[in-house]
Every structure is written in C-alpha cells, then in structure tokens.
Design an enzyme around this catalytic site. Structure first.
Site, mmCIF file in Angstrom:
data_model
loop_
_atom_site.group_PDB
_atom_site.id
_atom_site.type_symbol
_atom_site.label_atom_id
_atom_site.label_comp_id
_atom_site.label_asym_id
_atom_site.label_seq_id
_atom_site.Cartn_x
_atom_site.Cartn_y
_atom_site.Cartn_z
ATOM 1 C CG ASN A 10 28.519 -15.672 2.786
ATOM 2 O OD1 ASN A 10 27.449 -15.286 3.267
ATOM 3 N ND2 ASN A 10 28.601 -16.685 1.954
ATOM 4 C CE LYS A 47 30.454 -20.831 4.428
ATOM 5 N NZ LYS A 47 29.682 -21.091 3.251
ATOM 6 N NE ARG A 57 25.994 -15.189 -1.169
ATOM 7 C CZ ARG A 57 25.321 -16.271 -0.794
ATOM 8 N NH1 ARG A 57 25.585 -16.847 0.355
ATOM 9 N NH2 ARG A 57 24.404 -16.782 -1.549
ATOM 10 C CG HIS A 99 22.946 -19.454 -6.081
ATOM 11 N ND1 HIS A 99 22.271 -20.639 -6.305
ATOM 12 C CD2 HIS A 99 23.349 -19.489 -4.799
ATOM 13 C CE1 HIS A 99 22.250 -21.350 -5.198
ATOM 14 N NE2 HIS A 99 22.895 -20.668 -4.259
ATOM 15 N NE ARG A 128 17.373 -22.899 0.720
ATOM 16 C CZ ARG A 128 18.415 -22.312 0.132
ATOM 17 N NH1 ARG A 128 18.525 -22.303 -1.182
ATOM 18 N NH2 ARG A 128 19.328 -21.730 0.861
ATOM 19 C CG PHE A 177 24.931 -35.145 -4.693
ATOM 20 C CD1 PHE A 177 23.946 -34.180 -4.660
ATOM 21 C CD2 PHE A 177 24.823 -36.170 -5.621
ATOM 22 C CE1 PHE A 177 22.883 -34.225 -5.534
ATOM 23 C CE2 PHE A 177 23.759 -36.220 -6.502
ATOM 24 C CZ PHE A 177 22.789 -35.246 -6.460
ATOM 25 C CB VAL A 220 26.256 -31.221 -6.758
ATOM 26 C CG1 VAL A 220 25.738 -32.413 -7.545
ATOM 27 C CG2 VAL A 220 25.881 -31.341 -5.278
ATOM 28 N N GLY A 221 27.913 -29.796 -8.970
ATOM 29 C CA GLY A 221 28.174 -29.600 -10.403
ATOM 30 C C GLY A 221 29.627 -29.806 -10.771
ATOM 31 C CD GLU A 222 33.115 -26.120 -8.697
ATOM 32 O OE1 GLU A 222 34.135 -26.414 -8.062
ATOM 33 O OE2 GLU A 222 32.492 -25.046 -8.530
ATOM 34 C CD GLU A 265 28.667 -17.955 -4.628
ATOM 35 O OE1 GLU A 265 28.874 -19.069 -4.116
ATOM 36 O OE2 GLU A 265 27.613 -17.346 -4.528
#
Ligand code: AMP
Length: 401
Positions: free
Chosen positions: A10, A17, A91, A180, A241, A283, A331-333, A384
C-alpha cells in the site's frame, strides 16, 4: 513451505506499508512500514514474528525504501527471494471507469492507472511508484492491482450521478466512484459468515470508521450506495477531511478569502473534520479532551455523530430496511460510545445496542445488539491486506489457468 504467500503493498505519497500474508490461512507472516520517503530522516520498521527491526537514514525514493524493506526480510532470517511469494497485491485507490476487478499488472495497466491520476492526484501517482518499484525488485512474480473503487463500480446511475451538466461530467469522468471498497466487501462478507447466512440474503449497512470514514448500503450482496464520491472527500466527517459540505463554501473561500485551489485542497483534506473542529484527529485524544470538558471537542463529536446518523437513516430507506449494521476500522472497532450514539433511540426500526456487549473488550467479530433485536448490529474487524492478498492470488491463478 506454503504456496499462498502474497506480498501486499500500500504505497502512499511518502510512505509504503507492506505485509506478507498467507492468503490461505489468513496470517500476516511479516509486515512493516517505510516512512518519510524523500527525507533525510527516513525510517523502515519491520516486524517478523515477535521481532521488530528498524532502519534509520535518508530514503531517496520509493524504490530505495522498498529495497531496504526487502533487505530487512533477509536480515530477519526470512528472505523474500526464497519465500515462494506467489503474487504481489497492490492497493490502488482509483480505478475510474476502467478497472472494476483485480487486474494483473502489465505496462499498459500501469499506464492506465497513471492516466487516472487526474481523479486521484494524492493517491494514484504514489500507487504507480510502488508498483514500478516492486516490479523492478520482484520481476518474476506476478503483480496485481486491487482497486478501492471496484466494489462500487456497479452503483445504480441514480446513486452515482451528480446533478450537474451531464456532458461536462462525462468529459471529465465526474461521477460518484466510492472508496474503501475492499474493506466494505470484505466486512460484509465476514458479517454474513458470522451470521451463518449468504451475502445474497442480507441487506447490510457497513460503517467503515477509521481516520478516513465511509458508509455503504449493500442490497443482497451488491453495493447500491456509498458515502464517498468522485474523491474520498465526500460523505462522513473524518479525522482530517470535512466530508459533505456545501460546494458553495469552496467558491466563497476562493472569492472572498482569497484562498488558492491548493490552499482549499489542503484545508478540506488535511485541516478539516475532527482536526479542524477540535485540533485533534485521533478519537482517543478527542475522548480525552471531551472528558476534560473541552467544548470544541464535544462539538466535533456531535457533528461526527450527526452526520453518521444521517447516512444510516438514508441507507435504511434506500435498502427498505437493513438486516445487519456493521461497524469496522479503528474507530468503529474500538469506540463503544460512537457505536451507541450512532444507533441511539432507533428501537422503532428494530435497532438496539446492548450496553454490556457493546463495551466488552474483544478483537474478533461479535454481535452487540440483543439477540431479540430485529437488526443484527455487529463489530467486524476489517483486514484489507488479507482481502487484497486473496484477490491477488485469485487473479494470478485465473490469469495463468
Ligand atoms: P484506521 O484508519 O482504521 O487505522 O483508524 C485509525 C483511527 O482509529 C485513529 O485515528 C483513532 O481515531 C481510532 N482509534 C484507534 N484505536 C482507538 C481506540 N482504542 N479508541 C477509539 N478510537 C481509536
């Protein structure tokens, strides 16, 4: 030696990465990151097993950075040349209208990805540099481009079309592409697997909330809408963003604030979102500021949640109701409060979050709604790299079949 090893790359503008993945078993054999490419204080950090090694010094360009990383595989006793790498999966952010599935890389493919740079000036040129460097270093290994836009290639015209002059839009490739996609596809597949169902039986909303953030509506396995558009700037509030804004703001900044196009680009991509509102984009730092009573941080959080709920509401309607809502990415996890606040008060839509399940610490796919709730609310870790590795391996196998 396993024969399903894929090197996933990536490549960003000043960093690369990489991860060596066993696409069959799903484990990362080794991974690392090359940072500060083009600077005198470059750094390569390489992890292999429990060992972490580092190289510090000037890194001229991506080719040198990747060569250093390859050297570190050797240094850690796991030379890439002897590992039997089957494929390199790259990617690639923007596939435009041209690419809608993982594509084995040829000179022509590289040229086409390069040509799409006008649509993704921050990303595609860096992706091409990574591809060229890896091809030079591993000339005998097939390389595959996996596109972030591919999963959304078939968005219905009503969802992908901006209401602007159609000829002008066509001439300049202006439409909603979505990004994504690798994560949205992988996570929706994992969510179905977790529930023991087929993706074709489920209506899903996936909320990929990382530093970049996007939502998608997936109708029986097919994406019908997503929050990012021509570029990854549209949609949810993100770390740096803005997400959705009135396009009139751009005109106003240009005319009244005397800002250049590059200034506005920098403002909206790097100095907006949570960072613009509170000064921090992470976060965890935001949570700390809120706990300390910082009102700007609280406002940033409230704006973030408000936007997220707006998309969830829109997608519930577009799908005619959801069977599954899944949170993923950094954040979601990890943020139980974001998950709870995003879905608060939606009991009449069959949506509820169980507090004990939501706050329990876990790294694996899990349900956070009560068993009795009509809609399954899940947390599913995205991966990913693994998704790219599997896609690259499949594309390599079918091209040599
Ligand atoms: P990603 O882009 O998916 O790597 O997500 C990165 C973001 O996840 C960071 O900027 C943080 O805002 C967020 N994050 C990571 N760990 C946590 C955590 N334990 N609690 C809340 N947010 C987190």
């Amino acid at each position: 030696m396993t024969n399903s090893l894929v090197l996933v790359i990536n490549s960003g503008s000043s960093s690369v990465k990489y991860q060596l993945v066993d696409a069959a078993g799903g484990e990362a054999v080794a991974s690392g990151i090359v940072e500060r490419i083009g600077e005198d204080d470059g750094i390569v950090t390489h992890h292999c097993g429990t060992e972490t090694i580092e190289h510090r010094g000037p890194i001229r360009d991506h080719a040198e950075g990747l060569a250093l990383a390859f050297g570190m595989f050797e240094q850690s006793g796991y030379p890439l040349s002897g590992a039997g790498v089957r494929s390199v999966g790259h990617r690639v952010v923007h596939g435009g209208e041209v690419f809608y599935k993982p594509t084995v890389i040829t000179d022509e493919v590289v040229e086409q990805i390069s040509r799409l740079s006008a649509l993704a000036p921050l990303h595609n040129p860096a992706n091409v540099t990574g591809i060229e460097s890896a091809r030079a270093l591993l000339p005998d290994v097939p390389q595959v481009a996996v596109f972030d836009t591919a999963f959304f290639h078939g968005l219905p015209a009503a969802a992908s079309t901006y209401a602007i002059d159609l000829d002008l839009a066509r001439e300049h490739g202006i439409r909603r592409y979505g990004f994504h996609g690798t994560s949205h596809k992988y996570v929706s597949g994992q969510a179905a697997e977790f529930l023991g169902r087929d993706v074709a039986e489920l209506n899903q909303i996936v909320l990929h909330l990382g530093n970049g953030a996007s939502a998608s509506a997936i109708l029986r396995g097919t994406a019908i809408d997503t929050s990012m558009g021509l570029t990854p700037l549209e949609g949810l509030v993100m770390g740096t963003r803005s997400g959705d804004i009135d396009p009139g703001i751009v005109l106003h900044l240009r005319r009244s604030a005397g800002m250049s196009v590059d200034d506005i680009d920098d403002l909206l991509n790097r100095r907006s979102g949570l960072k613009g509102l509170s000064g921090v984009n992470d976060f965890r730092a935001l949570g700390q500021l809120i706990d300390d009573g910082n009102t700007a941080a609280q406002l940033a959080y409230d704006v973030y949640i408000h936007r997220l709920r707006r998309y969830i509401g829109a997608y519930l309607i577009e799908l005619g109701g959801a069977d599954v809502i899944t949170f993923t990415a950094g954040v979601g996890e990890n943020s139980a409060s974001v998950r709870a606040d995003a879905l608060r008060g939606l009991g009449r839509f069959g949506i509820a979050v169980d507090d004990a399940r939501n706050t329990a610490k876990s790294r694996v796919a899990r349900r956070i709604s009560p068993d009795s709730a009509e809609v399954a609310v899940l947390v599913v870790p995205t991966n990913e790299e693994l998704a790219i590795a599997r896609a690259a391996l499949a594309a390599t196998a079918s091209s040599s079949a």
